[in-house]
Motif scaffolding. Structure first.
Motif, PDB file in Angstrom:
ATOM      1  N   ILE A  65      -9.299 -43.605 -65.170  1.00 23.14           N
ATOM      2  CA  ILE A  65      -9.602 -42.391 -65.918  1.00 23.14           C
ATOM      3  C   ILE A  65     -10.161 -41.384 -64.926  1.00 23.14           C
ATOM      4  O   ILE A  65     -11.175 -41.634 -64.282  1.00 23.14           O
ATOM      5  N   ASP A  66      -9.470 -40.258 -64.799  1.00 21.08           N
ATOM      6  CA  ASP A  66      -9.862 -39.229 -63.838  1.00 21.08           C
ATOM      7  C   ASP A  66     -10.066 -37.904 -64.556  1.00 21.08           C
ATOM      8  O   ASP A  66      -9.426 -37.619 -65.572  1.00 21.08           O
ATOM      9  N   LEU A  67     -10.945 -37.096 -63.996  1.00 26.97           N
ATOM     10  CA  LEU A  67     -11.201 -35.756 -64.506  1.00 26.97           C
ATOM     11  C   LEU A  67     -10.848 -34.785 -63.392  1.00 26.97           C
ATOM     12  O   LEU A  67     -11.430 -34.834 -62.308  1.00 26.97           O
ATOM     13  N   LYS A  68      -9.862 -33.921 -63.658  1.00 23.38           N
ATOM     14  CA  LYS A  68      -9.408 -33.002 -62.619  1.00 23.38           C
ATOM     15  C   LYS A  68      -9.037 -31.673 -63.267  1.00 23.38           C
ATOM     16  O   LYS A  68      -8.194 -31.643 -64.161  1.00 23.38           O
ATOM     17  N   GLU A  69      -9.691 -30.611 -62.826  1.00 26.46           N
ATOM     18  CA  GLU A  69      -9.398 -29.253 -63.281  1.00 26.46           C
ATOM     19  C   GLU A  69      -9.363 -29.155 -64.802  1.00 26.46           C
ATOM     20  O   GLU A  69      -8.378 -28.720 -65.399  1.00 26.46           O
ATOM     21  N   ASN A  70     -10.422 -29.614 -65.437  1.00 20.95           N
ATOM     22  CA  ASN A  70     -10.578 -29.573 -66.891  1.00 20.95           C
ATOM     23  C   ASN A  70      -9.495 -30.361 -67.633  1.00 20.95           C
ATOM     24  O   ASN A  70      -9.136 -30.046 -68.756  1.00 20.95           O
ATOM     25  N   GLN A  71      -8.958 -31.370 -66.984  1.00 22.34           N
ATOM     26  CA  GLN A  71      -7.971 -32.271 -67.584  1.00 22.34           C
ATOM     27  C   GLN A  71      -8.483 -33.697 -67.455  1.00 22.34           C
ATOM     28  O   GLN A  71      -8.955 -34.098 -66.389  1.00 22.34           O
ATOM     29  N   LEU A  72      -8.382 -34.462 -68.531  1.00 26.36           N
ATOM     30  CA  LEU A  72      -8.707 -35.882 -68.512  1.00 26.36           C
ATOM     31  C   LEU A  72      -7.390 -36.625 -68.356  1.00 26.36           C
ATOM     32  O   LEU A  72      -6.472 -36.444 -69.163  1.00 26.36           O
ATOM     33  N   ILE A  73      -7.277 -37.433 -67.313  1.00 31.57           N
ATOM     34  CA  ILE A  73      -6.038 -38.143 -67.010  1.00 31.57           C
ATOM     35  C   ILE A  73      -6.304 -39.638 -67.138  1.00 31.57           C
ATOM     36  O   ILE A  73      -7.133 -40.190 -66.417  1.00 31.57           O
ATOM     37  N   ILE A  74      -5.602 -40.280 -68.061  1.00 29.67           N
ATOM     38  CA  ILE A  74      -5.708 -41.721 -68.268  1.00 29.67           C
ATOM     39  C   ILE A  74      -4.414 -42.337 -67.769  1.00 29.67           C
ATOM     40  O   ILE A  74      -3.325 -41.972 -68.217  1.00 29.67           O
ATOM     41  N   SER A  75      -4.533 -43.273 -66.824  1.00 33.36           N
ATOM     42  CA  SER A  75      -3.338 -43.909 -66.279  1.00 33.36           C
ATOM     43  C   SER A  75      -3.617 -45.387 -66.057  1.00 33.36           C
ATOM     44  O   SER A  75      -4.757 -45.838 -66.084  1.00 33.36           O
ATOM     45  N   GLY A  76      -2.554 -46.117 -65.821  1.00 39.22           N
ATOM     46  CA  GLY A  76      -2.701 -47.539 -65.563  1.00 39.22           C
ATOM     47  C   GLY A  76      -1.357 -48.213 -65.515  1.00 39.22           C
ATOM     48  O   GLY A  76      -0.303 -47.566 -65.552  1.00 39.22           O
ATOM     49  N   LYS A  98       4.159 -48.617 -65.982  1.00 40.29           N
ATOM     50  CA  LYS A  98       3.068 -47.703 -65.654  1.00 40.29           C
ATOM     51  C   LYS A  98       3.037 -46.627 -66.721  1.00 40.29           C
ATOM     52  O   LYS A  98       4.056 -46.306 -67.324  1.00 40.29           O
ATOM     53  N   PHE A  99       1.855 -46.077 -66.951  1.00 34.36           N
ATOM     54  CA  PHE A  99       1.729 -44.992 -67.903  1.00 34.36           C
ATOM     55  C   PHE A  99       0.717 -43.991 -67.402  1.00 34.36           C
ATOM     56  O   PHE A  99      -0.127 -44.289 -66.572  1.00 34.36           O
ATOM     57  N   GLN A 100       0.831 -42.777 -67.930  1.00 32.17           N
ATOM     58  CA  GLN A 100      -0.141 -41.721 -67.633  1.00 32.17           C
ATOM     59  C   GLN A 100      -0.122 -40.730 -68.787  1.00 32.17           C
ATOM     60  O   GLN A 100       0.938 -40.312 -69.226  1.00 32.17           O
ATOM     61  N   ARG A 101      -1.300 -40.412 -69.280  1.00 35.41           N
ATOM     62  CA  ARG A 101      -1.453 -39.417 -70.340  1.00 35.41           C
ATOM     63  C   ARG A 101      -2.518 -38.427 -69.902  1.00 35.41           C
ATOM     64  O   ARG A 101      -3.518 -38.816 -69.319  1.00 35.41           O
ATOM     65  N   SER A 102      -2.297 -37.149 -70.185  1.00 38.97           N
ATOM     66  CA  SER A 102      -3.240 -36.091 -69.809  1.00 38.97           C
ATOM     67  C   SER A 102      -3.692 -35.337 -71.049  1.00 38.97           C
ATOM     68  O   SER A 102      -2.906 -35.121 -71.970  1.00 38.97           O
ATOM     69  N   PHE A 103      -4.959 -34.915 -71.030  1.00 41.74           N
ATOM     70  CA  PHE A 103      -5.539 -34.193 -72.151  1.00 41.74           C
ATOM     71  C   PHE A 103      -6.323 -33.002 -71.617  1.00 41.74           C
ATOM     72  O   PHE A 103      -7.157 -33.162 -70.730  1.00 41.74           O
ATOM     73  N   ALA A 104      -6.054 -31.818 -72.154  1.00 40.03           N
ATOM     74  CA  ALA A 104      -6.835 -30.630 -71.798  1.00 40.03           C
ATOM     75  C   ALA A 104      -8.158 -30.717 -72.549  1.00 40.03           C
ATOM     76  O   ALA A 104      -8.188 -30.961 -73.747  1.00 40.03           O
ATOM     77  N   LEU A 105      -9.249 -30.555 -71.825  1.00 38.22           N
ATOM     78  CA  LEU A 105     -10.568 -30.679 -72.437  1.00 38.22           C
ATOM     79  C   LEU A 105     -11.033 -29.355 -73.026  1.00 38.22           C
ATOM     80  O   LEU A 105     -10.863 -28.302 -72.413  1.00 38.22           O
ATOM     81  N   PRO A 106     -11.647 -29.392 -74.210  1.00 42.99           N
ATOM     82  CA  PRO A 106     -12.236 -28.177 -74.771  1.00 42.99           C
ATOM     83  C   PRO A 106     -13.421 -27.716 -73.925  1.00 42.99           C
ATOM     84  O   PRO A 106     -13.977 -28.485 -73.132  1.00 42.99           O
TER      85      PRO A 106
END
Length: 143
Positions: A65-76, A98-106
């Protein structure tokens, strides 16, 4: 050698997708080793946002789980191997993806206190909200 089940409608489905553009070109579910897209549920509570990701078979150490430029990135990634031996029978089944999902944070997420936990194949990420004090309304007199 990878053994896959024959699907007589696979070519027809691919042709239909290309002709009518129903779906973007994505790996098929059968016969593609890397096809793995976990389902995600999101909800907003009074004090936090919640993201739940269904990832059965994925070990905690394989989740990132990474936080980059106001985006939460879940991968594995997940890998599964089942081997069965009997007197006249030998079978190995394995899957990998493999998977990766990104979410823009409020804007009101407290990024310093994000928590994640994984239990029974479900990853839950809790994004606490910042306490925003409501500004008082100040009346300005017109002169």
């Amino acid at each position: 050698m990878l053994v896959t089940r024959y699907n007589p409608f696979k070519e027809l489905r691919e042709l239909e997708n290309r002709l009518f553009n129903y779906y973007p070109s994505a790996p098929s579910e059968e016969g593609d080793i890397s096809a793995f897209k976990p389902s995600v549920s999101t909800r907003e509570g009074e004090f936090a946002y919640h993201i739940e990701v269904d990832i059965p078979g994925v070990k905690k150490e394989d989740i990132h789980i990474d936080l980059k430029e106001n985006q939460l990135i879940i991968s594995g990634e997940r890998s599964f191997k089942e081997e069965r031996k009997e007197n006249d029978y030998y079978k190995i089944e394995s899957s990998y993806g493999k998977f990766q999902r990104s979410f823009a944070l409020p804007e009101n997420v407290d990024v310093e206190n994000i928590e994640a936990s994984s239990e029974n194949g479900v990853l839950e990420v809790v994004l606490p909200k910042l306490k925003v004090e409501k500004a008082e309304v100040k009346k300005i007199q017109v002169k």
